[in-house]
Each structure stands twice: as structure tokens, then as C-alpha cells.
Design a protein around this motif. Structure first.
Motif, short mmCIF file in Angstrom:
data_model
loop_
_atom_site.label_atom_id
_atom_site.label_comp_id
_atom_site.label_asym_id
_atom_site.label_seq_id
_atom_site.Cartn_x
_atom_site.Cartn_y
_atom_site.Cartn_z
N LEU A 178 0.35 64.58 -53.81
CA LEU A 178 0.20 66.03 -53.89
C LEU A 178 0.50 66.50 -55.31
O LEU A 178 1.29 65.89 -56.02
CB LEU A 178 1.16 66.72 -52.91
N ASP A 179 -0.09 67.60 -55.69
CA ASP A 179 0.11 68.20 -57.00
C ASP A 179 1.27 69.18 -56.90
O ASP A 179 1.16 70.25 -56.27
CB ASP A 179 -1.17 68.93 -57.45
N ALA A 180 2.41 68.85 -57.54
CA ALA A 180 3.60 69.68 -57.44
C ALA A 180 3.37 71.07 -58.02
O ALA A 180 3.88 72.07 -57.50
CB ALA A 180 4.77 69.00 -58.14
N THR A 181 2.61 71.16 -59.10
CA THR A 181 2.33 72.46 -59.71
C THR A 181 1.54 73.34 -58.76
O THR A 181 1.82 74.55 -58.61
CB THR A 181 1.56 72.28 -61.04
N TRP A 182 0.57 72.76 -58.09
CA TRP A 182 -0.22 73.51 -57.11
C TRP A 182 0.66 73.96 -55.94
O TRP A 182 0.55 75.10 -55.48
CB TRP A 182 -1.37 72.64 -56.61
N LEU A 183 1.56 73.07 -55.48
CA LEU A 183 2.43 73.43 -54.36
C LEU A 183 3.30 74.62 -54.69
O LEU A 183 3.64 75.42 -53.81
CB LEU A 183 3.31 72.24 -53.98
N ALA A 184 3.69 74.76 -55.94
CA ALA A 184 4.58 75.85 -56.34
C ALA A 184 3.86 77.20 -56.46
O ALA A 184 4.52 78.24 -56.56
CB ALA A 184 5.25 75.52 -57.67
N GLY A 185 2.53 77.19 -56.40
CA GLY A 185 1.76 78.42 -56.52
C GLY A 185 1.48 79.06 -55.18
O GLY A 185 1.91 78.60 -54.12
N ALA A 186 0.71 80.13 -55.21
CA ALA A 186 0.42 80.90 -54.00
C ALA A 186 -0.34 80.08 -52.97
O ALA A 186 -0.03 80.12 -51.77
CB ALA A 186 -0.35 82.17 -54.37
N ASP A 187 -1.35 79.34 -53.41
CA ASP A 187 -2.12 78.52 -52.46
C ASP A 187 -1.25 77.41 -51.90
O ASP A 187 -1.35 77.07 -50.70
CB ASP A 187 -3.34 77.93 -53.16
N GLY A 188 -0.39 76.83 -52.73
CA GLY A 188 0.49 75.78 -52.26
C GLY A 188 1.48 76.30 -51.24
O GLY A 188 1.77 75.64 -50.23
N LEU A 189 2.01 77.49 -51.49
CA LEU A 189 2.94 78.10 -50.53
C LEU A 189 2.25 78.33 -49.19
O LEU A 189 2.84 78.06 -48.13
CB LEU A 189 3.47 79.42 -51.08
N ARG A 190 1.02 78.78 -49.22
CA ARG A 190 0.29 79.00 -47.97
C ARG A 190 0.10 77.67 -47.24
O ARG A 190 0.26 77.59 -46.01
CB ARG A 190 -1.07 79.64 -48.28
N TRP A 191 -0.19 76.62 -47.98
CA TRP A 191 -0.37 75.29 -47.35
C TRP A 191 0.95 74.80 -46.77
O TRP A 191 1.00 74.29 -45.65
CB TRP A 191 -0.90 74.32 -48.40
N LEU A 192 2.02 74.95 -47.54
CA LEU A 192 3.33 74.48 -47.10
C LEU A 192 3.80 75.18 -45.83
O LEU A 192 4.55 74.59 -45.03
CB LEU A 192 4.37 74.71 -48.20
N THR A 193 3.39 76.40 -45.63
CA THR A 193 3.89 77.18 -44.49
C THR A 193 2.89 77.29 -43.35
O THR A 193 3.06 78.10 -42.45
CB THR A 193 4.30 78.58 -44.96
N GLY A 194 1.86 76.50 -43.39
CA GLY A 194 0.98 76.43 -42.23
C GLY A 194 -0.41 76.95 -42.44
O GLY A 194 -1.35 76.45 -41.82
N GLY A 195 -0.57 77.98 -43.30
CA GLY A 195 -1.90 78.50 -43.56
C GLY A 195 -2.68 78.74 -42.28
O GLY A 195 -2.25 79.47 -41.40
N ASP A 196 -3.82 78.07 -42.18
CA ASP A 196 -4.66 78.21 -41.00
C ASP A 196 -4.52 77.03 -40.05
O ASP A 196 -5.38 76.81 -39.18
CB ASP A 196 -6.12 78.35 -41.44
N GLU A 197 -3.45 76.23 -40.21
CA GLU A 197 -3.26 75.06 -39.36
C GLU A 197 -2.88 75.45 -37.93
O GLU A 197 -2.34 76.53 -37.67
CB GLU A 197 -2.16 74.16 -39.94
#
Length: 485
Positions: free
Chosen positions: A41-60
Motif C-alpha cells: 500500500l502507498d502510505a502517502t495515499w493512505l494519509a490523504g482523503a481517499d486513503g481515509l475513505r478506504w481505511l474506514t470502509g468507503g463503499d465496502e
């Protein structure tokens, strides 16, 4: 970066749809860059808005997991994720892992009156403990991220404190309690599939044969024996070894009131709710075997559906080997800490080694010596150990017998040093240091927790400027831990 949901789709009775509560003010405080890299995973991406959405479930299709559990010896038929959500499974080139939230709101399994949230300090605590265990070579769940929600909760005192969410990674969240719940609520055909799923996910190199339930019991018992042996060699007390906290994968999981022993006591217990010492340091092997017996009970009708007595015999025979497996693993762990090459300790020397380990712990216990500090001093400056017990004939005799045992096992000085350097850490999350850092977190200061985290992630290397983290504060023996996440 799509996640998969093989467990929830295969066993819908064990994974109930549930949506995390993610406040709009939620921010990323920390990304575990090392773990992110391992997971591709890209740590920089995770720290951004899209990464936060992915980390917290998004559309899963997020779920809360169902399980039971013997808590302090008493069965709770329905527990489950009361403040946690499984976001999904991330397949990597190495293995499949769960992405899981803790402190993410109420679920169908929440206890009455629960808000489903977690204090930010407790989230950081689990992150630090997981990283420390990982760096010490212990199979463990780990934090991928620490999130702050902008909310407050009341836990340790009437005063509110910041709330947070832990993004946790584990090989899976299958527990002994999962199989206990399935035994009471799911048909035998699906439970056989569940055993097969656990084997294929965690032990793919093993042929399940025609009795996957028995094979699974054996493998889980073996891995738990080695896990607990590692805990014992670190002076680690998990604190809540209920069956819902025993992982099928053999990883350490759920760090609520856990602690590392400073001044050694075989009866060390830290949890505020363990008043009887059920989960004390010395009891961890026995209680793990007890938990495995409860696991076996949930599998008996799968082990032999036609002959219950034979199923009991097969499971009992297997679990009787737990103690032998554990004792051998413990001996190897402590042999390394003492600088003894266990491969040279066949026959009588092996028996002497076992007795010497017990003698060592008795000495530490009698004099309440610092567990981690003693073994590190043995590694770095063994001649200075006498400063711990001035004029002690006991220690002088112990050092002489250690030298003899190394000689009799053919352990060369260089080999002894190599073993000890890899087994005796300089840094562990000392309880009062960790608590002080967590109190700073409550005030908005993350510098102390990041400093401690940096130390425990390189536990065997001494760093200038971190001398204060090498020893325990004077009042450490009064430490009491509390459940958090």
C-alpha cells in the motif's frame, strides 16, 4: 484498491452487515509506513482523503463478526464485535489479511448502553503494543493507522477525552469463540467448511486429510503453545485470555489490559478486573490449554460424528501434547536469553537446562529483579550483574553454573552473545512510560508516544537519548491496567 469478502460471503451467519460510524471530523494521525509497505500500500495515499475513505470502509460491505466466549471461565453465548467492523480482506502477494476497525460505533452485537467508541489513548496503546511484539518476533495483529474522530468519550475518569479509531490488520479475526458460536448456531456441514476455510487461509501448506477439524485443532494448539512461550520469555501478560481473544491463526490479538513485567513476579497480574489472578503471568500456559479444550469441545461432533467417545479420545490425546510442546518452546526461548545453544543440550544437559531456567526465574522472583533489565545486563555487561544483588552468593553461584552449562552444551562465547543479542531487548513498552505518553496524547501531544514507538520498533539496538526508556520508573510495581479498545 478493492477489498474482498470471502469470509462474510461464505459464512453470512457469522458476519452481520454493519456500517461504521465515521464522524466527518475524522483525521489520520499516524500511518504505519512499514506495515503499509508490507501490504503493498502507498502510505502517502493512505494519509490523504481517499486513503481515509478506504481505511474506514468507503463503499465496502462492512460487517460485524459474531462469536461467543468464555470470559473469566463463564460462557457468554453471544459476544461479537460490539464496537468494531470488518472492512474487508486485502489479498497481497504473501497472504490474505483482514482490515478491521475498532472504536467505529455500535453494531448489532453492542452491549446495552455502549457507544461503540474508543478513547484515542487506548487506540495508541494497542498500536504501540502490537508494534513492540512484532519487533520482538512475536506473531501479532498490528495497527495500520490511528485515526482521531473529533469526538470525546468518558472512560477512565469523569472528564472527557479524545476518541479515536484503530485500523487493525490481522491474518484473520477467526477465534476460538468463533467456533464456539458456530457450534451453537450453525449446521455441521457449514462448520466443516469453516474448519476447511481456516486451514486453507492460515495453514495452506498442510493437507487437511479426511479430518480437517482434528488437523485444525492440532495446528492451533501448536501455534498457541509457541505464542505463549514467547510471551513468557518477554515477561508479557496478555491480561484477558478469554476464548474470544485466542486467535485461530496463532497471532496475539486484542491488547486491552496487557502489560510487560518490570520487577519480576511469577504471579504478576495487572488488569483491574482480574481480581483473582486468573490470567496472571504464571497461569498463561495453563489457561491457554483450558481455552483449547473449549475449542476442542466445539469440534467434537466434526472430529467423529459417529463415535463421540472416539472424538473425545482423539482430542484429549492431542491436547495432552500441548504441555510438552509448550515446555520445549519455552526452553528454547529461555535458552536463547541465557546464551545457551539448545541444540547442544541433548540428554542430561537438557534436563539441567530446564532446571536452570526455573532456578533463574525463582531468583528473579525472590529478589523482584527487573525482568528485561536483568537479561539485557547479562547480554551487555554480565560482570555488572552482581551490582543487582551485592554480596550475593546466590548470584555468584548462578553465574558460575551458567558458565558451566554453556561449556557443557558446546556454546562458544560468540554464539552465546549472538543468541542473547537477538533475544534480550533494550526497549519494551515500560508500563509507566507508556501511560505517561498516553496521558500526553489526551492533552494533544503525540511527541512522547511517537518517541516510545520509535524505541520499541528497534528493541535490540541502544539509541543515544533514549536512556530513560531502558528502565522502569520507581513506582512501576503499583501499575494497574484497564480495558480500552
Amino acid at each position: 484498491m478493492n477489498l474482498e469478502h470471502t469470509y462474510a460471503s461464505s459464512f453470512p451467519e457469522l458476519a452481520t452487515p454493519a456500517v461504521p460510524e465515521i464522524p466527518a471530523a475524522t483525521t489520520v494521525l499516524w500511518i504505519n509506513e512499514d506495515l503499509a509497505a508490507e501490504l503493498e500500500l502507498d502510505a502517502t495515499w493512505l494519509a490523504g482523503a481517499d486513503g481515509l475513505r478506504w481505511l474506514t470502509g468507503g463503499d465496502e460491505k462492512t460487517t460485524a463478526l459474531a462469536y461467543s466466549g468464555h470470559q473469566f471461565g463463564h460462557l457468554s453465548p453471544v459476544l461479537g464485535d460490539g464496537r468494531a467492523h470488518l472492512i474487508g480482506e486485502l489479498p497481497t502477494s504473501e497472504k490474505r489479511v483482514d482490515i478491521h476497525l475498532k472504536g467505529s460505533g455500535i453494531t448489532p452485537y453492542s452491549r446495552p448502553g455502549s457507544d461503540g467508541k474508543a478513547p484515542l489513548s487506548a487506540v495508541w496503546r494497542e498500536a504501540v503494543i502490537g508494534e513492540a511484539l512484532h519487533a520482538l518476533g512475536v506473531p501479532t495483529s498490528r495497527a495500520l493507522a490511528v485515526l482521531e474522530t473529533g469526538e470525546t468519550v468518558r472512560r477512565r475518569s469523569p472528564l472527557p477525552e479524545p476518541a479515536g479509531i484503530l485500523v487493525r490488520v490481522a491474518d484473520s479475526h477467526l477465534r476460538v469463540g468463533t467456533f464456539q458460536y458456530a457450534h451453537m448456531n450453525v449446521g455441521s456441514d457449514q462448520r466443516i467448511e469453516l474448519a476447511g476455510y481456516a486451514l486453507s487461509r492460515h495453514y495452506p501448506q498442510v493437507n487437511p486429510g479426511d479430518n480437517p477439524a482434528l488437523i485444525l485443532l492440532r495446528l492451533v494448539a501448536e501455534h498457541q503453545a509457541h505464542l505463549v512461550a514467547q510471551w513468557m520469555g518477554l515477561g508479557f501478560v496478555h491480561g484477558v485470555l478469554n476464548t474470544d481473544n485466542v486467535s485461530i491463526s496463532g497471532q496475539a490479538i486484542d491488547f486491552g489490559p496487557c502489560a510487560f513485567i518490570d520487577g519480576f513476579s511469577d504471579e504478576a497480574v495487572f488488569s483491574s478486573i482480574d481480581r483473582g489472578g486468573r490470567y496472571a503471568y504464571r497461569n498463561q500456559p495453563g489457561i491457554t490449554q483450558w481455552n483449547l479444550a473449549r475449542f476442542a469441545e466445539s469440534l467434537l461432533d466434526l472430529i467423529d460424528p459417529e463415535q463421540p467417545d472416539r472424538a473425545v479420545h482423539l482430542a484429549t490425546d492431542l491436547l495432552e501434547h500441548f504441555e510438552e510442546t509448550y515446555e520445549d518452546a519455552r526452553t528454547r526461548v529461555f535458552a536463547a536469553k541465557l546464551g545457551i545453544a539448545v541444540e547442544g543440550a541433548a540428554g542430561a544437559p537438557y534436563e539441567r537446562l530446564v532446571a536452570f531456567i526455573d532456578r533463574t526465574l525463582d531468583m528473579l522472583d525472590e529478589h523482584t529483579l527487573d525482568f528485561t533489565g536483568f537479561f539485557r545486563a547479562l547480554t551487555d555487561t554480565p560482570d555488572h550483574l552482581v551490582e543487582l544483588l551485592p554480596n550475593s552468593e546466590t548470584l555468584k553461584s548462578w553465574l558460575a553454573d551458567l558458565a558451566t552449562l554453556r561449556q557443557d552444551t558446546g556454546t562458544a562465547p560468540g554464539r552465546a552473545e549472538e543468541l542473547m543479542q537477538g533475544a534480550n531487548p533494550v526497549y519494551i513498552p515500560r508500563n509507566l512510560h507508556l501511560e505517561a505518553a498516553l496521558r500526553a496524547v489526551e492533552s494533544g501531544d503525540t511527541a512522547p508516544i511517537l518517541r516510545l514507538l520509535g524505541a520499541v520498533r528497534q528493541p535490540f539496538t541502544r539509541h543515544s537519548g533514549l536512556e530513560d526508556l531502558e528502565t522502569a520508573p520507581a513506582r512501576s510495581r503499583f501499575f494497574t491496567s484497564f480495558c480500552g479498545t
